[in-house]
Design a protein around this motif. Structure first.
Motif, PDB file in Angstrom:
ATOM      1  N   ALA A 204       0.826  -1.207   0.000  1.00 42.82           N
ATOM      2  CA  ALA A 204       0.000   0.000   0.000  1.00 42.82           C
ATOM      3  C   ALA A 204       0.858   1.254   0.000  1.00 42.82           C
ATOM      4  O   ALA A 204       0.545   2.248  -0.669  1.00 42.82           O
ATOM      5  N   ALA A 205       1.968   1.252   0.779  1.00 43.95           N
ATOM      6  CA  ALA A 205       2.842   2.425   0.842  1.00 43.95           C
ATOM      7  C   ALA A 205       3.590   2.646  -0.465  1.00 43.95           C
ATOM      8  O   ALA A 205       3.932   3.783  -0.810  1.00 43.95           O
ATOM      9  N   ALA A 206       3.851   1.559  -1.203  1.00 46.37           N
ATOM     10  CA  ALA A 206       4.580   1.677  -2.466  1.00 46.37           C
ATOM     11  C   ALA A 206       3.683   2.085  -3.622  1.00 46.37           C
ATOM     12  O   ALA A 206       4.133   2.164  -4.762  1.00 46.37           O
ATOM     13  N   GLY A 207       2.414   2.309  -3.351  1.00 46.70           N
ATOM     14  CA  GLY A 207       1.494   2.733  -4.403  1.00 46.70           C
ATOM     15  C   GLY A 207       0.888   1.592  -5.148  1.00 46.70           C
ATOM     16  O   GLY A 207       0.390   1.751  -6.269  1.00 46.70           O
ATOM     17  N   GLY A 208       0.916   0.410  -4.580  1.00 52.30           N
ATOM     18  CA  GLY A 208       0.327  -0.749  -5.235  1.00 52.30           C
ATOM     19  C   GLY A 208      -1.160  -0.772  -5.033  1.00 52.30           C
ATOM     20  O   GLY A 208      -1.797   0.225  -4.694  1.00 52.30           O
ATOM     21  N   SER A 209      -1.742  -1.927  -5.245  1.00 52.78           N
ATOM     22  CA  SER A 209      -3.179  -2.073  -5.088  1.00 52.78           C
ATOM     23  C   SER A 209      -3.560  -1.917  -3.635  1.00 52.78           C
ATOM     24  O   SER A 209      -2.769  -2.133  -2.730  1.00 52.78           O
ATOM     25  N   ALA A 210      -4.785  -1.513  -3.384  1.00 56.37           N
ATOM     26  CA  ALA A 210      -5.254  -1.294  -2.015  1.00 56.37           C
ATOM     27  C   ALA A 210      -5.258  -2.599  -1.246  1.00 56.37           C
ATOM     28  O   ALA A 210      -5.374  -3.674  -1.823  1.00 56.37           O
ATOM     29  N   VAL A 211      -5.172  -2.442   0.095  1.00 61.43           N
ATOM     30  CA  VAL A 211      -5.165  -3.630   0.922  1.00 61.43           C
ATOM     31  C   VAL A 211      -6.473  -4.390   0.777  1.00 61.43           C
ATOM     32  O   VAL A 211      -6.511  -5.594   0.643  1.00 61.43           O
ATOM     33  N   ASN A 212      -7.595  -3.649   0.792  1.00 61.37           N
ATOM     34  CA  ASN A 212      -8.903  -4.235   0.575  1.00 61.37           C
ATOM     35  C   ASN A 212      -9.503  -3.604  -0.677  1.00 61.37           C
ATOM     36  O   ASN A 212     -10.075  -2.504  -0.617  1.00 61.37           O
ATOM     37  N   SER A 270      -5.020   5.059   7.849  1.00 64.58           N
ATOM     38  CA  SER A 270      -4.310   4.622   9.056  1.00 64.58           C
ATOM     39  C   SER A 270      -3.016   3.918   8.681  1.00 64.58           C
ATOM     40  O   SER A 270      -1.997   4.080   9.355  1.00 64.58           O
ATOM     41  N   ASP A 271      -3.029   3.142   7.606  1.00 61.54           N
ATOM     42  CA  ASP A 271      -1.805   2.465   7.174  1.00 61.54           C
ATOM     43  C   ASP A 271      -0.751   3.481   6.716  1.00 61.54           C
ATOM     44  O   ASP A 271       0.443   3.337   7.004  1.00 61.54           O
ATOM     45  N   TYR A 278       7.004   5.467  10.527  1.00 57.30           N
ATOM     46  CA  TYR A 278       8.131   4.553  10.345  1.00 57.30           C
ATOM     47  C   TYR A 278       9.267   5.214   9.569  1.00 57.30           C
ATOM     48  O   TYR A 278      10.444   5.071   9.903  1.00 57.30           O
ATOM     49  N   GLU A 279       8.917   6.016   8.536  1.00 57.27           N
ATOM     50  CA  GLU A 279       9.930   6.704   7.743  1.00 57.27           C
ATOM     51  C   GLU A 279      10.533   7.887   8.497  1.00 57.27           C
ATOM     52  O   GLU A 279      11.726   8.172   8.360  1.00 57.27           O
ATOM     53  N   ASP A 280       9.722   8.575   9.310  1.00 56.05           N
ATOM     54  CA  ASP A 280      10.240   9.701  10.086  1.00 56.05           C
ATOM     55  C   ASP A 280      11.322   9.273  11.062  1.00 56.05           C
ATOM     56  O   ASP A 280      12.225  10.045  11.399  1.00 56.05           O
TER      57      ASP A 280
END
Length: 489
Positions: A204-212, A270-271, A278-280
């Motif tokens: 999801a963070a990489a811009g892929g398909s949604a989790v749901n 939320s994700d 995590y990146e900060d």
């Protein structure tokens, strides 16, 4: 050349065997998936689907295998055990084989628990129900490594010997072995869930398909719905299943598409927030306080202390005297151990638990310890003596009177102050009756002397006639047979 051809042929045969095994495994998995889709799944189908798709982060899987095992009946458990053996023969993966071995151990333990509920007679070596609950608390929330260390400690304790409850610790060792397998399955499930959750967030963070996804693929949705339905079916009682048979299942109304889309957007946000934090932190986890490593080390003394505290709580809740109850429990265990050593009572053996009252005696240690009689469990061996007279006047249909041929004495000294001192015995012939003598057994504090009236005959001191005079694990054993005199011309 013939040797090379034979080696090549053997290699080809082994390769063919592996391919055939893999083919049967794939067919078994395919049959499981078809049964799940058709809402007629067995427990093995859910577990096989789970382990096969464990590393596939894009495929939904069933719940924890332990939940499936705990929610099925005894008949389904027996079928599951047979199916596990089939998968063990087909699946050659080391990780999967370890999983099947652990699951087989857990299923066997679960089957024993089911059968114990249906059995009226309690096994002689089983742990008391209240103490069994306390033992399960000790194993609770332990990792497989911690349980393995506890198991090693118990094995060392049993090998060292000493005045311990052997039957109790044997049962604890067996239960620890089962809990190791159960913990490994639980840890494997947690690892799979964490890996899948991390893969979803990364995607999801990489811009892929949604989790749901808003419009999911029908096949995966139907499979997951079938899995959930099968698990719920196993958890329902049998009466409820019978009542629901004629009823048709209604599709649940999950709400409008707009509501579903709103829920997905909230979860995605939320994700993203989690990934941003995590990146900060530059992919560096926050340092936590040092764990008290002493809490993770379980020595024999610490395990004994925990069990002793739990036993004290159980005894105090029942309003019993702590010391007397503990001594009584040990004596019962030792009595069962003595019965196991002597074996089942034969036709010619009877209980012999009548001791002789001795004259009052003052012990030098009476001011420190309260004198008391030891408990005991004895047998007397009787039989027929076919001498010349009895052979003349009696036969097998009309046998002569039985006579005493030997004794087996088991005296319990569970609380000896000095267990290194071996109890002693002494024979004294009665003045008014020469046919009998007094067998007196003397030990140390806090036990009084104890005596029995036995026949005044010569003993057989050979191991061939089962003579035994030893003190081990709190039991003084004195077994002997009388000599048999044969008529000679």
């Amino acid at each position: 050349s013939s040797g090379i051809n034979a080696e090549y042929g053997g290699e080809m045969f082994r390769e063919w065997q592996d391919q055939e095994g893999q083919f049967h495994l794939e067919q078994a998995r395919l049959r499981s998936e078809l049964r799940i889709k058709n809402n007629r799944a067995n427990p093995i189908d859910l577990i096989a689907y789970y382990i096969h798709h464990a590393n596939d982060n894009d495929t939904e899987i069933a719940g924890e295998p332990l939940g499936v095992v705990q929610s099925i009946s005894i008949n389904e458990l027996e079928d599951l055990q047979a199916d596990i053996k089939v998968y063990k023969d087909l699946d050659k993966s080391e990780k999967d084989l370890a999983f099947w071995n652990d699951l087989e151990i857990v299923c066997e333990d679960q089957a024993k628990k089911h059968k114990a509920k249906l059995t009226v007679d309690r096994n002689r070596s089983s742990i008391n129900t209240a103490v069994g609950v306390d033992v399960s608390k000790i194993f609770k929330s332990k990792t497989s490594y911690q349980l393995s260390e506890m198991h090693k400690g118990i094995v060392k304790k049993l090998a060292a010997g000493g005045p311990i409850d052997v039957s109790y610790w044997e049962k604890v060792k067996e239960q620890a072995f089962v809990e190791i397998s159960r913990a490994r399955i639980r840890e494997k499930h947690e690892e799979i869930m964490k890996r899948r959750e991390f893969a979803k967030k990364t995607k999801a963070a990489a811009g892929g398909s949604a989790v749901n996804p808003l419009f999911p693929i029908n096949e995966d949705t139907e499979m997951q719905a079938a899995i959930d339905s099968a698990i719920e079916e196993f958890k329902k009682p049998k009466v409820e299943k019978e009542l629901e048979k004629p009823k048709k299942k209604k599709k649940k109304n999950t709400g409008t598409k707009d509501e579903a889309a709103m829920k997905i957007v909230v979860k995605d946000n939320s994700d993203e927030l989690c990934m941003q934090e995590y990146e900060d932190l530059c992919y560096t986890p926050i340092r936590v306080d040092t764990i008290d490593m002493d809490a993770l080390v379980y020595t024999d003394s610490k395990i004994l202390k925990e069990i002793q505290e739990l036993r004290t709580q159980v005894i105090s809740s029942r309003g019993l005297a702590t010391r007397e109850t503990k001594a009584g429990t040990r004596d019962i265990d030792l009595e069962e151990q003595a019965q196991a050593l002597m074996g089942a009572a034969e036709e010619d053996e009877e209980l012999f638990n009548n001791d002789i009252e001795l004259d009052s005696k003052t012990y030098s240690w009476a001011d420190k310890y309260k004198p008391r009689k030891p408990r005991f469990y004895n047998r007397v061996h009787t039989g027929y003596e076919w001498n010349k007279y009895n052979q003349t006047h009696y036969d097998q249909d009309n046998p002569p009177p039985k006579i005493v041929q030997g004794y087996k004495f088991n005296i319990f000294y569970t609380d000896l102050i000095d267990p290194s001192v071996t109890p002693e015995y002494k024979l004294t012939v009665f003045k008014d009756d020469k046919e009998f003598c007094l067998l007196r057994i003397t030990s140390g504090p806090p036990y009084e002397d104890i005596a029995f009236k036995v026949l005044n005959k010569e003993w057989e001191y050979s191991n061939r006639y089962s003579f035994k005079s030893q003190f081990s694990q709190g039991i003084f054993q004195l077994w002997f047979q009388f000599k048999k005199y044969r008529y000679r011309r």
